[in-house]
Design a protein around this motif. Structure first.
Motif, short mmCIF file in Angstrom:
data_model
loop_
_atom_site.label_atom_id
_atom_site.label_comp_id
_atom_site.label_asym_id
_atom_site.label_seq_id
_atom_site.Cartn_x
_atom_site.Cartn_y
_atom_site.Cartn_z
N ALA A 66 117.06 29.96 85.18
CA ALA A 66 117.72 28.91 84.41
C ALA A 66 117.00 28.79 83.07
CB ALA A 66 117.69 27.59 85.16
N LEU A 67 117.78 28.69 82.00
CA LEU A 67 117.22 28.56 80.66
C LEU A 67 117.58 27.23 80.02
CD1 LEU A 67 118.03 32.16 79.34
CD2 LEU A 67 115.83 31.31 80.20
N ASP A 68 117.96 26.25 80.85
CA ASP A 68 118.41 24.98 80.31
C ASP A 68 117.37 23.86 80.41
OD1 ASP A 68 118.69 24.85 83.05
OD2 ASP A 68 120.72 24.03 83.01
N SER A 69 116.13 24.22 80.71
CA SER A 69 115.04 23.25 80.63
C SER A 69 113.74 24.00 80.34
CB SER A 69 114.90 22.45 81.93
OG SER A 69 114.24 23.20 82.93
N ALA A 70 112.82 23.29 79.70
CA ALA A 70 111.54 23.90 79.36
C ALA A 70 110.80 24.34 80.63
CB ALA A 70 110.69 22.92 78.56
N THR A 71 110.84 23.51 81.66
CA THR A 71 110.17 23.84 82.92
C THR A 71 110.76 25.10 83.54
OG1 THR A 71 109.68 21.51 83.29
CG2 THR A 71 109.58 22.96 85.21
N ALA A 72 112.09 25.19 83.57
CA ALA A 72 112.76 26.35 84.17
C ALA A 72 112.46 27.63 83.39
CB ALA A 72 114.26 26.12 84.24
N ILE A 73 112.43 27.54 82.06
CA ILE A 73 112.14 28.72 81.25
C ILE A 73 110.74 29.23 81.57
CG2 ILE A 73 111.68 29.52 78.88
CD1 ILE A 73 114.00 27.64 77.99
N MET A 74 109.77 28.33 81.63
CA MET A 74 108.40 28.76 81.88
C MET A 74 108.19 29.20 83.34
SD MET A 74 107.37 28.71 78.88
CE MET A 74 105.66 29.18 79.06
N LYS A 75 108.98 28.67 84.26
CA LYS A 75 108.91 29.09 85.66
C LYS A 75 109.45 30.51 85.83
CE LYS A 75 110.75 28.03 90.21
NZ LYS A 75 111.76 27.28 90.94
N GLY A 76 110.55 30.80 85.13
CA GLY A 76 111.17 32.11 85.22
C GLY A 76 112.10 32.23 86.40
N GLY A 77 112.54 33.45 86.66
CA GLY A 77 113.47 33.71 87.75
C GLY A 77 112.89 34.68 88.75
N LYS A 78 113.76 35.41 89.43
CA LYS A 78 113.34 36.36 90.45
C LYS A 78 112.64 37.58 89.86
CE LYS A 78 117.12 35.00 93.48
NZ LYS A 78 118.43 35.37 94.01
N VAL A 79 113.06 37.99 88.66
CA VAL A 79 112.44 39.14 87.99
C VAL A 79 111.29 38.61 87.14
CG1 VAL A 79 112.80 41.01 86.35
CG2 VAL A 79 114.62 40.39 87.94
N GLU A 80 110.11 39.10 87.38
CA GLU A 80 108.92 38.71 86.60
C GLU A 80 108.76 37.19 86.52
OE1 GLU A 80 106.57 40.79 85.49
OE2 GLU A 80 107.64 42.61 86.01
N PRO A 81 108.65 36.50 87.66
CA PRO A 81 108.47 35.05 87.60
C PRO A 81 107.25 34.70 86.74
CG PRO A 81 108.13 35.87 89.84
CD PRO A 81 108.58 37.02 89.01
N GLU A 82 107.37 33.61 86.03
CA GLU A 82 106.34 33.10 85.13
C GLU A 82 106.03 34.03 83.96
OE1 GLU A 82 103.00 31.60 87.37
OE2 GLU A 82 104.33 30.55 88.76
N LYS A 83 106.90 35.04 83.75
CA LYS A 83 106.73 35.91 82.60
C LYS A 83 108.00 35.95 81.75
CE LYS A 83 103.00 38.96 83.66
NZ LYS A 83 102.52 40.32 83.48
N THR A 84 108.91 35.02 81.99
CA THR A 84 110.10 34.97 81.15
C THR A 84 109.66 34.73 79.72
OG1 THR A 84 111.46 34.17 82.96
CG2 THR A 84 112.30 33.80 80.73
N VAL A 85 108.76 33.78 79.54
CA VAL A 85 108.14 33.52 78.24
C VAL A 85 106.65 33.39 78.48
CG1 VAL A 85 107.91 31.89 76.33
CG2 VAL A 85 110.17 32.41 77.23
#
Length: 141
Positions: A66-85
């Motif tokens: 999810a890219l609709d909150s700061a927390t979600a962006i920094m958490k990331g998704g299934k691919v490379e969690p916590e490395k989205t940004v």
């Protein structure tokens, strides 16, 4: 398709070659809410918003990202969690890497619709390199 060594090398070159020609523009802080969020809204949110109802159906974010909150962006998704940004490290951030992959790569984003322009890519890179500051924006937490 998994990224190959050649693909990863090409991505590293593309990330390194992104630049903003105006030095003063490069030094100016990027405003997430005014400059980055509109890009995400226009080109990413249709697939990467938190779980919600859409025409009576539950719609979940693709790849759990999810890219609709700061927390979600920094958490990331299934691919490379916590490395989205990765604040300060654009070359390690999948948000930027996925925009720079070849269009035929399964991980290229966005796969449909308008692609992120080189100018928008440079702005996203600059924002990440400056520390990925969200300012007061929290989003849909």
């Amino acid at each position: 398709m998994k990224p190959t060594l050649l693909t990863l090398s090409a991505m590293a070159f593309a990330i390194g070659s992104l630049s903003i020609t105006n030095a003063s523009a490069q030094d100016a802080p990027v405003d997430f809410e005014k400059q980055i969020l509109p890009i995400l809204d226009a080109k990413c949110m249709s697939c990467h918003a938190k779980e919600h109802e859409d025409n009576g159906r539950i719609k979940k974010p693709k790849s759990g990202l999810a890219l609709d909150s700061a927390t979600a962006i920094m958490k990331g998704g299934k691919v490379e969690p916590e490395k989205t940004v990765v604040a300060g490290k654009a070359d390690e951030s999948w948000l930027l890497k996925s925009l720079l992959l070849p269009e035929d790569d399964d991980m290229f984003m966005p796969p449909k619709g308008d692609h992120v322009t080189p100018e928008e890519q440079a702005l996203i890179k600059q924002w990440i390199e400056q520390g990925a500051n969200f300012g007061a924006w929290k989003g849909n937490e």
